[in-house]
Motif scaffolding. Structure first.
Motif, PDB file in Angstrom:
ATOM      1  N   ARG A  90      -2.473  -2.017  -3.440  1.00  0.00           N
ATOM      2  CA  ARG A  90      -1.705  -2.235  -4.658  1.00  0.00           C
ATOM      3  C   ARG A  90      -2.237  -0.985  -5.394  1.00  0.00           C
ATOM      4  O   ARG A  90      -1.550  -0.084  -6.094  1.00  0.00           O
ATOM      5  N   GLN A  91      -3.650  -1.262  -5.968  1.00  0.00           N
ATOM      6  CA  GLN A  91      -4.148  -0.100  -6.382  1.00  0.00           C
ATOM      7  C   GLN A  91      -3.960   1.412  -6.167  1.00  0.00           C
ATOM      8  O   GLN A  91      -3.948   2.411  -7.008  1.00  0.00           O
ATOM      9  N   ALA A  92      -4.214   1.396  -4.823  1.00  0.00           N
ATOM     10  CA  ALA A  92      -4.142   2.960  -4.106  1.00  0.00           C
ATOM     11  C   ALA A  92      -2.739   3.547  -4.380  1.00  0.00           C
ATOM     12  O   ALA A  92      -2.476   4.718  -4.988  1.00  0.00           O
ATOM     13  N   ARG A  93      -1.830   2.503  -4.393  1.00  0.00           N
ATOM     14  CA  ARG A  93      -0.232   2.994  -4.603  1.00  0.00           C
ATOM     15  C   ARG A  93      -0.112   3.492  -6.109  1.00  0.00           C
ATOM     16  O   ARG A  93       0.329   4.527  -6.282  1.00  0.00           O
ATOM     17  N   THR A  94      -0.708   2.641  -6.846  1.00  0.00           N
ATOM     18  CA  THR A  94      -0.416   3.095  -8.393  1.00  0.00           C
ATOM     19  C   THR A  94      -1.254   4.284  -8.580  1.00  0.00           C
ATOM     20  O   THR A  94      -0.665   5.097  -9.437  1.00  0.00           O
ATOM     21  N   LEU A  95      -2.463   4.375  -8.040  1.00  0.00           N
ATOM     22  CA  LEU A  95      -3.273   5.948  -8.323  1.00  0.00           C
ATOM     23  C   LEU A  95      -2.319   7.161  -7.724  1.00  0.00           C
ATOM     24  O   LEU A  95      -2.180   7.887  -8.494  1.00  0.00           O
ATOM     25  N   GLY A 100       1.601  11.723  -8.998  1.00  0.00           N
ATOM     26  CA  GLY A 100       2.839  12.400  -8.654  1.00  0.00           C
ATOM     27  C   GLY A 100       2.941  12.416  -7.161  1.00  0.00           C
ATOM     28  O   GLY A 100       3.614  13.180  -6.465  1.00  0.00           O
ATOM     29  N   LYS A 101       1.973  11.363  -6.509  1.00  0.00           N
ATOM     30  CA  LYS A 101       2.246  11.469  -5.142  1.00  0.00           C
ATOM     31  C   LYS A 101       2.641   9.997  -4.510  1.00  0.00           C
ATOM     32  O   LYS A 101       2.976   9.165  -5.230  1.00  0.00           O
ATOM     33  N   GLU A 102       3.068  10.012  -3.334  1.00  0.00           N
ATOM     34  CA  GLU A 102       3.381   8.818  -2.533  1.00  0.00           C
ATOM     35  C   GLU A 102       2.307   8.416  -1.581  1.00  0.00           C
ATOM     36  O   GLU A 102       1.900   9.060  -0.598  1.00  0.00           O
ATOM     37  N   LEU A 103       1.672   7.223  -1.506  1.00  0.00           N
ATOM     38  CA  LEU A 103       0.593   6.764  -0.771  1.00  0.00           C
ATOM     39  C   LEU A 103       1.401   6.464   0.622  1.00  0.00           C
ATOM     40  O   LEU A 103       2.492   5.706   0.637  1.00  0.00           O
ATOM     41  N   PHE A 122      -4.415   7.131   6.356  1.00  0.00           N
ATOM     42  CA  PHE A 122      -3.845   7.696   4.872  1.00  0.00           C
ATOM     43  C   PHE A 122      -3.702   8.955   4.813  1.00  0.00           C
ATOM     44  O   PHE A 122      -4.312   9.696   5.239  1.00  0.00           O
ATOM     45  N   ASN A 123      -2.607   9.327   3.810  1.00  0.00           N
ATOM     46  CA  ASN A 123      -2.446  10.827   3.886  1.00  0.00           C
ATOM     47  C   ASN A 123      -3.089  11.239   2.531  1.00  0.00           C
ATOM     48  O   ASN A 123      -3.653  10.665   1.647  1.00  0.00           O
ATOM     49  N   ASP A 124      -3.520  12.576   2.525  1.00  0.00           N
ATOM     50  CA  ASP A 124      -4.091  13.399   1.561  1.00  0.00           C
ATOM     51  C   ASP A 124      -5.585  12.909   1.123  1.00  0.00           C
ATOM     52  O   ASP A 124      -5.903  12.296   0.281  1.00  0.00           O
ATOM     53  N   ILE A 125      -6.379  13.457   1.928  1.00  0.00           N
ATOM     54  CA  ILE A 125      -8.013  13.307   2.001  1.00  0.00           C
ATOM     55  C   ILE A 125      -8.417  13.625   0.458  1.00  0.00           C
ATOM     56  O   ILE A 125      -9.507  13.222   0.156  1.00  0.00           O
ATOM     57  N   SER A 126      -7.671  14.571  -0.282  1.00  0.00           N
ATOM     58  CA  SER A 126      -8.349  14.914  -1.645  1.00  0.00           C
ATOM     59  C   SER A 126      -8.330  13.801  -2.693  1.00  0.00           C
ATOM     60  O   SER A 126      -8.823  13.745  -3.690  1.00  0.00           O
ATOM     61  N   MET A 127      -7.653  12.740  -2.377  1.00  0.00           N
ATOM     62  CA  MET A 127      -7.792  11.541  -2.947  1.00  0.00           C
ATOM     63  C   MET A 127      -8.716  10.587  -2.946  1.00  0.00           C
ATOM     64  O   MET A 127      -9.022   9.638  -3.590  1.00  0.00           O
ATOM     65  N   PHE A 165      -0.778  -4.487  12.999  1.00  0.00           N
ATOM     66  CA  PHE A 165      -0.824  -3.406  11.838  1.00  0.00           C
ATOM     67  C   PHE A 165       0.003  -3.690  11.043  1.00  0.00           C
ATOM     68  O   PHE A 165       1.115  -3.799  11.105  1.00  0.00           O
ATOM     69  N   LYS A 166      -0.283  -3.079   9.631  1.00  0.00           N
ATOM     70  CA  LYS A 166       0.569  -3.096   8.711  1.00  0.00           C
ATOM     71  C   LYS A 166       0.770  -1.641   8.311  1.00  0.00           C
ATOM     72  O   LYS A 166      -0.220  -0.822   8.075  1.00  0.00           O
ATOM     73  N   SER A 167       1.959  -1.213   7.779  1.00  0.00           N
ATOM     74  CA  SER A 167       2.083   0.219   7.161  1.00  0.00           C
ATOM     75  C   SER A 167       3.053   0.325   5.977  1.00  0.00           C
ATOM     76  O   SER A 167       3.773  -0.851   5.800  1.00  0.00           O
ATOM     77  N   SER A 168       2.810   1.019   5.254  1.00  0.00           N
ATOM     78  CA  SER A 168       3.680   1.429   4.160  1.00  0.00           C
ATOM     79  C   SER A 168       5.290   1.696   4.437  1.00  0.00           C
ATOM     80  O   SER A 168       5.442   2.218   5.435  1.00  0.00           O
ATOM     81  N   GLU A 169       5.913   1.536   3.680  1.00  0.00           N
ATOM     82  CA  GLU A 169       7.452   1.602   3.567  1.00  0.00           C
ATOM     83  C   GLU A 169       7.603   2.813   3.716  1.00  0.00           C
ATOM     84  O   GLU A 169       8.844   3.189   4.466  1.00  0.00           O
ATOM     85  N   LYS A 170       7.042   3.831   3.496  1.00  0.00           N
ATOM     86  CA  LYS A 170       7.374   5.198   3.045  1.00  0.00           C
ATOM     87  C   LYS A 170       7.095   5.919   4.655  1.00  0.00           C
ATOM     88  O   LYS A 170       7.344   7.127   4.471  1.00  0.00           O
ATOM     89  N   LEU A 171       6.644   5.429   5.310  1.00  0.00           N
ATOM     90  CA  LEU A 171       6.337   6.131   6.448  1.00  0.00           C
ATOM     91  C   LEU A 171       7.514   6.607   7.219  1.00  0.00           C
ATOM     92  O   LEU A 171       8.605   6.016   7.286  1.00  0.00           O
TER      93      LEU A 171
END
Length: 199
Positions: A90-95, A100-103, A122-127, A165-171
């Protein structure tokens, strides 16, 4: 009759041979016995590996995305671990949204023979530096994805977990194409290959 099933996931296409009993044809002969629980478990594990490999290959890329392992300094109970990782996500999604990104993620929890811990692709290792600050229960470990083919990673995650496994809805849901073709021979090869190798 056999048909060819083509599954496109990211940069990889998997070609599978599927038997169909259409047109009244009998199924191939096999051992005349009911499957054992061990047989069923093996089939379920294989299907879980395939589904997870398609999901990973369709959504994550080498050197851009990462594999995060979240550990605990004190062994939690399963319900405590579930709440902790849900809070982290939840916190990661907010971050991500603040940036301006989508987890996008796939998360599994490992129980077998180890202290409970979580694997998150996860996407985007810069985070990662900011994600590091969110996990207060232990030490996070990061691995940058090393290959465009994540089938091996999917196999590891399924074998070491409860096969769920659990995944985000945006996949991005991998594209699934079924083509009816003439009967194909039993010695025709099947398997995964880079998409640019398909004619």
């Amino acid at each position: 009759m056999y048909y060819k099933k083509i599954i496109t996931a990211g940069n990889f296409i998997t070609v599978k041979k599927i038997f169909s009993a259409r047109k009244g044809q009998a199924s191939p002969r096999g051992h005349n016995r009911s499957p054992t629980p061990k047989d069923v478990a093996a089939v379920n594990e294989r299907h879980s590996e395939e589904k997870l490999s398609y999901l990973l290959n369709a959504n994550f890329k080498k050197a851009v995305d990462g594999h995060l392992t979240l550990t605990y300094s004190k062994a939690p109970q399963p319900e405590e671990a579930k709440k902790a990782v849900e809070k982290f996500l939840r916190q990661a999604r907010t971050l991500y949204r603040r940036e301006g990104k989508e987890l996008k993620y796939v998360q599994v929890t490992e129980y077998k023979g180890h202290r409970i811990h979580h694997h998150i692709v996860f996407n985007d290792i810069s985070m990662y530096p900011k994600l590091l600050e969110l996990w207060k229960s232990g030490t996070p470990h990061l691995k940058v994805l090393y290959s465009d083919d994540l089938t091996e990673l999917a196999s590891y995650l399924v074998k070491e977990t409860s096969k769920t496994f659990k995944s985000s809805e945006k996949l991005f849901n991998f594209e699934n194409f079924d083509y009816s073709v003439d009967p194909i021979s039993l010695d025709q090869k099947e398997g995964a290959m880079p998409a640019n190798n398909i004619s």
